[in-house]
Design an enzyme around this catalytic site. Structure first.
Site, short mmCIF file in Angstrom:
data_model
loop_
_atom_site.label_atom_id
_atom_site.label_comp_id
_atom_site.label_asym_id
_atom_site.label_seq_id
_atom_site.Cartn_x
_atom_site.Cartn_y
_atom_site.Cartn_z
CB ALA A 50 -0.85 0.03 1.19
N GLY A 65 -0.29 -5.61 -0.14
CA GLY A 65 -1.33 -5.48 -1.32
C GLY A 65 -0.72 -6.29 -2.29
CD GLU A 103 -3.65 -8.20 1.21
OE1 GLU A 103 -4.34 -8.55 2.23
OE2 GLU A 103 -3.29 -6.97 0.86
CD GLU A 135 -0.44 -6.40 5.25
OE1 GLU A 135 -0.70 -6.56 4.01
OE2 GLU A 135 0.24 -7.45 5.62
#
Length: 267
Positions: free
Chosen positions: A73, A118, A121, A141
């Site tokens: 992110a 991310g 992911e 995270e």
């Protein structure tokens, strides 16, 4: 020669089509292709176009530059969000990744560097993951006071098992491409120079088969992972029946008996 065309004009994503393949490249190399809201929006737009274009049989997703697939992110955006905005941001990212996972066409993540947060992911939402030898994967995270918000707590255990997934999520550690391959997170490790070529070869192999059968096989597998095996078997049988009613099934079986290559039309 297959024709090449520019796709949509997007600010943070390069989108192009060549023959039956769509190429989607996250294009923010100065920040290691970090995901912010506009980038998520561009990905959604590109994948919706690839989904709706009948000529496209598969997608290759990668990152610009040589360092990162998607490094996570955009922290400069993330630091400013409160609880409500963070939940909304998480849901939007999940929506985009659900679109990728359930596109009805195979999506290959060509991981050319860091795939963190991310980025990891996003790779996990793809159908198949291939990676260069120097790629790194992780869900860091917790080191930011957060947990994965783009499906990491759900897709990672399904891919590598609960124990390995929790070790990665709770430690925040990065792992090498070789370790990712060992635990089943990555399908193949390929030389950097051949990354896109190998992704294209996989998609062309898949595209030789019946498109409706491919779509239903993806749906049966994805939906079956969300239910019991007995319910998944019922779903499989229903899709098997739907495929049996297609022209492609008649063509495929006839071609086999006639010892010739099938000519599928997606009908």
């Amino acid at each position: 020669m297959a024709s090449e065309s520019a796709g949509l004009t997007l600010a943070n994503v390069v989108y192009a089509k060549k023959g039956s393949i769509a190429y989607i490249t996250v294009n923010r190399p100065k920040v290691l292709n970090a995901l912010n809201t506009p980038t998520w929006s561009d990905l959604k737009t590109a994948f919706e176009d690839a989904r709706d274009d009948a000529a496209i049989r598969g997608v290759i997703l990668t990152g610009a530059g040589e360092k990162a697939f998607i490094a996570g992110a955009d922290i400069s955006e993330l630091i400013q969000v409160g609880a409500f905005e963070a939940e909304q941001s998480s849901r939007f990212g999940q929506e985009v990744l659900d679109l990728i996972e359930n596109l009805g066409k195979p999506v290959i993540a060509a991981v050319n560097g860091f795939a963190l947060g991310g980025g990891c992911e996003t790779a996990m939402a793809c159908t198949i993951r291939i990676a260069v030898e120097t790629a790194k994967f992780g869900q860091p995270e917790v080191a930011l006071g957060l947990l994965p918000g783009g499906g990491g707590t759900q897709r990672l255990p399904r891919l590598v098992g609960k124990g390995r997934a929790l070790q990665l999520i709770l430690s925040g550690d990065m792992i090498t491409a070789q370790e990712a391959y060992r635990i089943g997170l990555v399908n193949e490790i390929v030389p950097a120079a051949g990354l896109i070529t190998r992704a294209e070869a996989i998609l062309r192999k898949i595209a030789f088969n019946a498109p409706i059968a491919i779509k239903f096989a993806l749906e049966a597998t994805n939906k079956g992972m969300e239910t019991s095996q007995s319910q998944g078997l019922l779903l499989e049988a229903a899709y098997f029946g739907l495929c049996a009613a297609t022209e492609d099934k008649k063509e495929g079986t006839s071609a086999f008996l006639e010892k010739r290559a099938p000519q599928f039309r997606g009908r």
